[in-house]
Scaffold this active site. Structure first.
Site, PDB file in Angstrom:
ATOM      1  N   ARG A 179       3.830  -0.631  -4.866  1.00 56.04           N
ATOM      2  CA  ARG A 179       3.550  -1.085  -3.506  1.00 56.04           C
ATOM      3  C   ARG A 179       2.219  -1.828  -3.402  1.00 56.04           C
ATOM      4  O   ARG A 179       1.895  -2.401  -2.357  1.00 56.04           O
ATOM      5  CB  ARG A 179       3.522   0.105  -2.548  1.00 56.04           C
ATOM      6  CG  ARG A 179       4.820   0.870  -2.500  1.00 56.04           C
ATOM      7  CD  ARG A 179       4.706   2.046  -1.575  1.00 56.04           C
ATOM      8  NE  ARG A 179       4.662   1.654  -0.187  1.00 56.04           N
ATOM      9  CZ  ARG A 179       5.732   1.537   0.597  1.00 56.04           C
ATOM     10  NH1 ARG A 179       6.909   1.807   0.118  1.00 56.04           N
ATOM     11  NH2 ARG A 179       5.619   1.171   1.845  1.00 56.04           N
TER      12      ARG A 179
ATOM     13  N   ASN B  11      -1.650   2.715   5.445  1.00 57.91           N
ATOM     14  CA  ASN B  11      -0.801   1.581   5.066  1.00 57.91           C
ATOM     15  C   ASN B  11      -0.455   0.857   6.367  1.00 57.91           C
ATOM     16  O   ASN B  11       0.074   1.477   7.284  1.00 57.91           O
ATOM     17  CB  ASN B  11       0.460   2.118   4.370  1.00 57.91           C
ATOM     18  CG  ASN B  11       1.580   1.087   4.276  1.00 57.91           C
ATOM     19  OD1 ASN B  11       2.743   1.421   4.381  1.00 57.91           O
ATOM     20  ND2 ASN B  11       1.245  -0.162   4.084  1.00 57.91           N
ATOM     21  N   GLY B  12      -0.784  -0.432   6.427  1.00 59.19           N
ATOM     22  CA  GLY B  12      -0.496  -1.199   7.649  1.00 59.19           C
ATOM     23  C   GLY B  12      -1.656  -2.119   7.970  1.00 59.19           C
ATOM     24  O   GLY B  12      -2.550  -2.325   7.142  1.00 59.19           O
TER      25      GLY B  12
ATOM     26  N   CYS C  72       0.850  -1.176   0.000  1.00 58.04           N
ATOM     27  CA  CYS C  72       0.000   0.000   0.000  1.00 58.04           C
ATOM     28  C   CYS C  72       0.892   1.234   0.000  1.00 58.04           C
ATOM     29  O   CYS C  72       1.890   1.294   0.722  1.00 58.04           O
ATOM     30  CB  CYS C  72      -0.946   0.083   1.187  1.00 58.04           C
ATOM     31  SG  CYS C  72      -2.178  -1.206   1.208  1.00 58.04           S
TER      32      CYS C  72
ATOM     33  N   LYS D  63       5.840  -4.737  -3.943  1.00 61.37           N
ATOM     34  CA  LYS D  63       7.181  -4.544  -3.409  1.00 61.37           C
ATOM     35  C   LYS D  63       7.071  -3.933  -2.023  1.00 61.37           C
ATOM     36  O   LYS D  63       6.082  -3.282  -1.711  1.00 61.37           O
ATOM     37  CB  LYS D  63       7.938  -3.591  -4.338  1.00 61.37           C
ATOM     38  CG  LYS D  63       9.405  -3.942  -4.432  1.00 61.37           C
ATOM     39  CD  LYS D  63      10.052  -3.239  -5.583  1.00 61.37           C
ATOM     40  CE  LYS D  63      11.527  -3.513  -5.591  1.00 61.37           C
ATOM     41  NZ  LYS D  63      11.884  -4.859  -6.004  1.00 61.37           N
TER      42      LYS D  63
ATOM     43  N   GLU E 257       7.612 -16.111  -9.929  1.00 58.70           N
ATOM     44  CA  GLU E 257       6.885 -14.900  -9.539  1.00 58.70           C
ATOM     45  C   GLU E 257       6.442 -14.050 -10.721  1.00 58.70           C
ATOM     46  O   GLU E 257       5.421 -13.384 -10.640  1.00 58.70           O
ATOM     47  CB  GLU E 257       7.652 -14.069  -8.510  1.00 58.70           C
ATOM     48  CG  GLU E 257       8.901 -13.422  -9.018  1.00 58.70           C
ATOM     49  CD  GLU E 257       9.634 -12.651  -7.919  1.00 58.70           C
ATOM     50  OE1 GLU E 257       9.008 -12.172  -6.977  1.00 58.70           O
ATOM     51  OE2 GLU E 257      10.869 -12.523  -8.046  1.00 58.70           O
TER      52      GLU E 257
ATOM     53  N   HIS F 191      17.267 -37.663  -4.617  1.00 59.99           N
ATOM     54  CA  HIS F 191      16.547 -37.978  -3.383  1.00 59.99           C
ATOM     55  C   HIS F 191      15.081 -37.550  -3.453  1.00 59.99           C
ATOM     56  O   HIS F 191      14.443 -37.370  -2.426  1.00 59.99           O
ATOM     57  CB  HIS F 191      17.252 -37.313  -2.187  1.00 59.99           C
ATOM     58  CG  HIS F 191      18.669 -37.759  -2.047  1.00 59.99           C
ATOM     59  ND1 HIS F 191      19.020 -38.970  -1.491  1.00 59.99           N
ATOM     60  CD2 HIS F 191      19.829 -37.185  -2.453  1.00 59.99           C
ATOM     61  CE1 HIS F 191      20.337 -39.101  -1.534  1.00 59.99           C
ATOM     62  NE2 HIS F 191      20.850 -38.035  -2.122  1.00 59.99           N
TER      63      HIS F 191
ATOM     64  N   GLU G 191      17.085 -18.774  -6.455  1.00 57.33           N
ATOM     65  CA  GLU G 191      16.713 -17.455  -6.956  1.00 57.33           C
ATOM     66  C   GLU G 191      16.171 -17.551  -8.390  1.00 57.33           C
ATOM     67  O   GLU G 191      15.192 -16.885  -8.735  1.00 57.33           O
ATOM     68  CB  GLU G 191      17.928 -16.508  -6.876  1.00 57.33           C
ATOM     69  CG  GLU G 191      17.752 -15.145  -7.480  1.00 57.33           C
ATOM     70  CD  GLU G 191      16.596 -14.337  -6.898  1.00 57.33           C
ATOM     71  OE1 GLU G 191      15.987 -14.765  -5.913  1.00 57.33           O
ATOM     72  OE2 GLU G 191      16.276 -13.294  -7.482  1.00 57.33           O
TER      73      GLU G 191
ATOM     74  N   TRP H 161      -2.834  -2.745  -1.691  1.00 60.17           N
ATOM     75  CA  TRP H 161      -2.563  -4.176  -1.754  1.00 60.17           C
ATOM     76  C   TRP H 161      -3.479  -4.778  -0.688  1.00 60.17           C
ATOM     77  O   TRP H 161      -3.292  -4.573   0.509  1.00 60.17           O
ATOM     78  CB  TRP H 161      -1.095  -4.466  -1.447  1.00 60.17           C
ATOM     79  CG  TRP H 161      -0.731  -5.909  -1.623  1.00 60.17           C
ATOM     80  CD1 TRP H 161      -0.396  -6.538  -2.790  1.00 60.17           C
ATOM     81  CD2 TRP H 161      -0.647  -6.908  -0.609  1.00 60.17           C
ATOM     82  NE1 TRP H 161      -0.123  -7.861  -2.558  1.00 60.17           N
ATOM     83  CE2 TRP H 161      -0.268  -8.116  -1.220  1.00 60.17           C
ATOM     84  CE3 TRP H 161      -0.869  -6.903   0.771  1.00 60.17           C
ATOM     85  CZ2 TRP H 161      -0.096  -9.310  -0.515  1.00 60.17           C
ATOM     86  CZ3 TRP H 161      -0.700  -8.096   1.477  1.00 60.17           C
ATOM     87  CH2 TRP H 161      -0.317  -9.278   0.829  1.00 60.17           C
TER      88      TRP H 161
ATOM     89  N   LYS I 142      12.475 -16.306  -9.397  1.00 62.54           N
ATOM     90  CA  LYS I 142      12.284 -15.283 -10.428  1.00 62.54           C
ATOM     91  C   LYS I 142      11.273 -15.777 -11.453  1.00 62.54           C
ATOM     92  O   LYS I 142      10.371 -15.055 -11.843  1.00 62.54           O
ATOM     93  CB  LYS I 142      13.628 -14.994 -11.084  1.00 62.54           C
ATOM     94  CG  LYS I 142      14.055 -13.629 -11.383  1.00 62.54           C
ATOM     95  CD  LYS I 142      14.268 -12.598 -10.355  1.00 62.54           C
ATOM     96  CE  LYS I 142      13.425 -12.576  -9.140  1.00 62.54           C
ATOM     97  NZ  LYS I 142      13.939 -11.862  -7.997  1.00 62.54           N
TER      98      LYS I 142
HETATM   99  C1  F6R Z   1      11.377 -11.173  -5.162  1.00 60.86           C
HETATM  100  C2  F6R Z   1      11.436 -10.073  -4.243  1.00 60.86           C
HETATM  101  C3  F6R Z   1      11.090 -10.324  -2.823  1.00 60.86           C
HETATM  102  C4  F6R Z   1      11.956  -9.452  -1.902  1.00 60.86           C
HETATM  103  C5  F6R Z   1      11.500  -9.615  -0.445  1.00 60.86           C
HETATM  104  C6  F6R Z   1      12.370  -8.822   0.519  1.00 60.86           C
HETATM  105  O1  F6R Z   1      11.832 -10.828  -6.430  1.00 60.86           O
HETATM  106  O2  F6R Z   1      11.737  -8.968  -4.612  1.00 60.86           O
HETATM  107  O3  F6R Z   1      11.185 -11.667  -2.499  1.00 60.86           O
HETATM  108  O4  F6R Z   1      13.285  -9.830  -2.041  1.00 60.86           O
HETATM  109  O5  F6R Z   1      10.170  -9.202  -0.321  1.00 60.86           O
HETATM  110  O6  F6R Z   1      12.347  -7.464   0.210  1.00 60.86           O
HETATM  111  P1  F6R Z   1      13.407  -6.470   0.815  1.00 60.86           P
HETATM  112  O7  F6R Z   1      14.727  -6.818   0.248  1.00 60.86           O
HETATM  113  O8  F6R Z   1      12.943  -5.116   0.402  1.00 60.86           O
HETATM  114  O9  F6R Z   1      13.377  -6.660   2.308  1.00 60.86           O
END
Ligand code: F6R
Length: 616
Positions: free
Chosen positions: A27, A100-101, A2, A611, A496, A512, A489, A74, A493
């Site tokens: 966000r 936000n929260g 948010c 994010k 997601e 295994h 990773e 969000w 990637k």
């Molecule tokens: C995936 C991604 C998330 C962040 C995670 C931590 O591509 O971006 O998994 O890595 O939410 O975010 P930060 O680094 O901002 O604490």
């Protein structure tokens, strides 16, 4: 998660709010809305979906006022509906609020307020805040000078949970109140205008002077002045800081997606992360942000590193690098688990939080818990002034990679791995790494941007591979040693941004269990960068091929990969082990990016994600 924005000034607020929401959209993008003071009333416009939807309506509404608030959501409490979209209005129509929260006790507050005659129109926790403010306002004597702020303060005392809020009151046309607890809120100061926002990107084009509000701060804003108090009414003297922000960094330029831009920015981003961070004799790293003496660092007997998601993978890569080159044990934890696990930790442990945003609530909470227990805490973060950066008690390292806007992390990850490699070098040189080995290590780190650039030049051929593999719905990613976190990773990637099921494993673990998944419909990506275990990894590839599985392998230039081992081979430059994980990440980022594009996915705004995860 948010994004909130508040504007108070002489310009048309609606335009400024919409532009700010576009910058905050990463966000959350379930719905968006704004509210603007118009003559004696406050008018709001809300829409489900993207900011672009609400922009069209705002244009039609032709709002002229100079005071307003906005929100991009969000969803947490309540579905994605217009009723649940912010701003929320108190049932007496006096207050309008964005939040936000998460308010944990909202149900009991709601019940109480309903008994007092307040109506609720949404399923959100936020509506309880705005009605609680209206309830306390009603109880304040009419002539109280700071009736608005006082009502907000009294309401906040009863909230359990986290909030960053901006509030307007119908009776106070040229005022706004904001407050934070657990969610970020930054005050932007302009000429005859002020801002409140979850993130500086919302107002950086208009204001470069900022005040990072502290937990429990309440700010009362006019267009030309502000004052900050704490929730228990103490005055706060604000520290105004200057933003070092290049607006072009947050624009798309010639790229189609921010993720693409951020992948291709990596040579420069890595260069920026390293700048000024090597000793004059070129044999070790200089990590000036760490407030611990070499003597104190020598006595560290263990690192405990935590983060979430991609950033947790960076911690895992750090474990391999630090244990290999500095010979110090590293324990890696999910921040969300560490906080509640109460793990036994020795006094000489150094706690390291990793977070691109510096606002991830689980990481912040784990850091606070470590501070409370009296441990030395440090952080690697990208966002200057972020909550995590300000909570460390031992300093930290800023990444300096510029804003990362694509929801899927790319340049922040490789920079975190690079800085981990620099920590390994620094700690190694404090212990038993020789000057000669240190110099070779520094040379390798310095060559990293150029090597990443060489891999990026293969983007067209990687795209061609990606297109051929884009129809598959299951993938395995495998790597041994320091390639294991990179395999994880790569899988994250891909899943997601393209919604393809993918899993990462240490290559030897395949037998295994995961080998049961191998078929002509489930390709595997193998990361085989280390000469020491190359033969074993080639054997693992062959095992997959023998079961009709397709294999993409990522290997150093000059490696002979027999036809029976892999269908497609991507070469990365031969390099020092200290930068293997960084180089191996680049083809994986490109593969997932091009696969997602080929599948028509919304790369920068993948479904359900956002994010900066500021809710638990
Ligand atoms: C995936 C991604 C998330 C962040 C995670 C931590 O591509 O971006 O998994 O890595 O939410 O975010 P930060 O680094 O901002 O604490």
């Amino acid at each position: 998660m948010c994004g909130i924005i508040g504007y108070i000034g002489k310009q048309k607020a609606s335009k400024i709010l919409i532009n700010a929401l576009k910058n905050l959209e990463y966000r959350g993008y379930d719905s968006a809305g704004i509210a603007v003071r118009e003559a004696t009333d406050i008018k709001s416009v809300k829409k489900t979906g993207r900011v672009a939807n609400v922009e069209a309506e705002v244009h039609q509404a032709n709002l002229k006022g100079g005071v307003g608030i906005g929100h991009t959501r969000w969803a947490t409490h309540g579905g994605v509906t217009e009723a649940n979209t912010h701003p929320h209005i108190s049932s007496d129509g006096k207050f309008v609020l964005v939040h936000n929260g998460v308010i944990e006790n909202y149900q009991s507050l709601r019940k109480y307020l309903e008994e007092k005659g307040f109506d609720f129109k949404s399923e959100t926790d936020t509506e309880a805040i705005v009605n609680l403010i209206a309830y306390h306002y009603r109880k304040e004597p009419d002539n109280t000078e700071d009736r608005f702020t006082s009502a907000v303060r009294k309401a906040l005392i009863h909230l359990e949970g986290t909030y960053g809020i901006a509030v307007l009151c119908v009776d106070c046309p040229n005022e706004m109140v904001g407050a934070r607890n657990g969610s970020p809120l930054i005050l932007g100061l302009g000429k005859d205008e002020n801002f409140l926002a979850s993130d500086v990107s919302a107002f950086a084009s208009r204001s470069k002077d900022v005040v990072y509000l502290n937990e429990g701060d309440i700010v009362h804003l006019h267009s030309d002045k502000y004052d900050i108090t704490t929730i228990d009414s103490r005055n706060v003297s604000a520290i105004v800081e200057s933003l070092d922000w290049d607006i072009e960094e947050s624009e798309l330029g010639n790229y189609t997606h921010f993720m693409e831009k951020e992948i291709f920015e990596q040579p420069q981003a890595l260069e920026n992360s390293m700048r000024g961070r090597f000793s004059d004799d070129n044999s070790t790293a200089k990590l000036g942000g760490i407030d611990l003496s070499p003597r104190e660092l020598r006595s560290v007997d263990r690192f405990v590193m935590f983060g979430c998601g991609t950033t947790w993978h960076a911690c895992l890569a750090a474990e391999y690098l630090i244990e290999r080159f500095a010979r110090i044990p590293v324990e890696v934890e999910y921040a969300s688990e560490f906080r509640y696990r109460n793990a036994p930790i020795s006094d000489d442990s150094l706690i390291f939080a990793f977070s691109q945003s510096g606002e991830t609530i689980d990481t912040l909470a784990a850091m606070r818990e470590s501070n409370r227990k009296g441990f030395r805490t440090l952080a690697i973060t990208n966002v200057v002034g972020s909550s995590i950066a300000r909570q460390t008690n031992g300093g930290g390292i800023y990444q300096h990679v510029g804003p990362e806007i694509g929801v899927a992390s790319t340049k922040a990850f490789t920079s975190q791995v690079l800085l981990s490699s620099m920590i390994a070098l620094y700690m190694g040189r404090l212990r038993d790494m020789s000057l000669g080995d240190g110099t070779n290590y520094v040379d390798a780190l310095k060559s990293c941007p150029e090597m990443v650039d060489r891999i990026l030049k293969q983007a067209d051929s990687i795209r061609e591979i990606a297109v051929r593999y884009s129809k598959f719905n299951d993938f395995l990613f495998m790597g041994r040693q320091a390639m294991f976190p990179i395999a994880l990773e790569g899988a994250l990637k891909l899943k997601e941004i393209s919604y393809i099921h993918a899993e990462g494993y240490p290559a030897a673990e395949m037998k295994h269990g995961p080998i049961a998944l191998i078929s002509e419909d489930c390709p595997s990506v193998f990361l085989a960068t280390s000469g020491r275990i190359m033969k074993k990894t080639l054997a693992n590839m062959q095992e997959v091929k023998a079961r009709n599985g397709k294999v993409i392998s990522i290997v150093p230039e000059g490696t002979e990969v027999p036809k029976e081992c892999a269908d497609d081979v991507i070469f990365i430059p031969r390099c020092h082990e200290a930068i293997h994980p960084i180089l191996a990440t680049i083809p994986l980022q490109l593969l997932s990016y091009y696969i997602a594009v080929e599948r028509g996915c919304d790369v920068d705004k993948p479904r359900n994600l956002a994010k900066s995860v500021t809710v638990e």
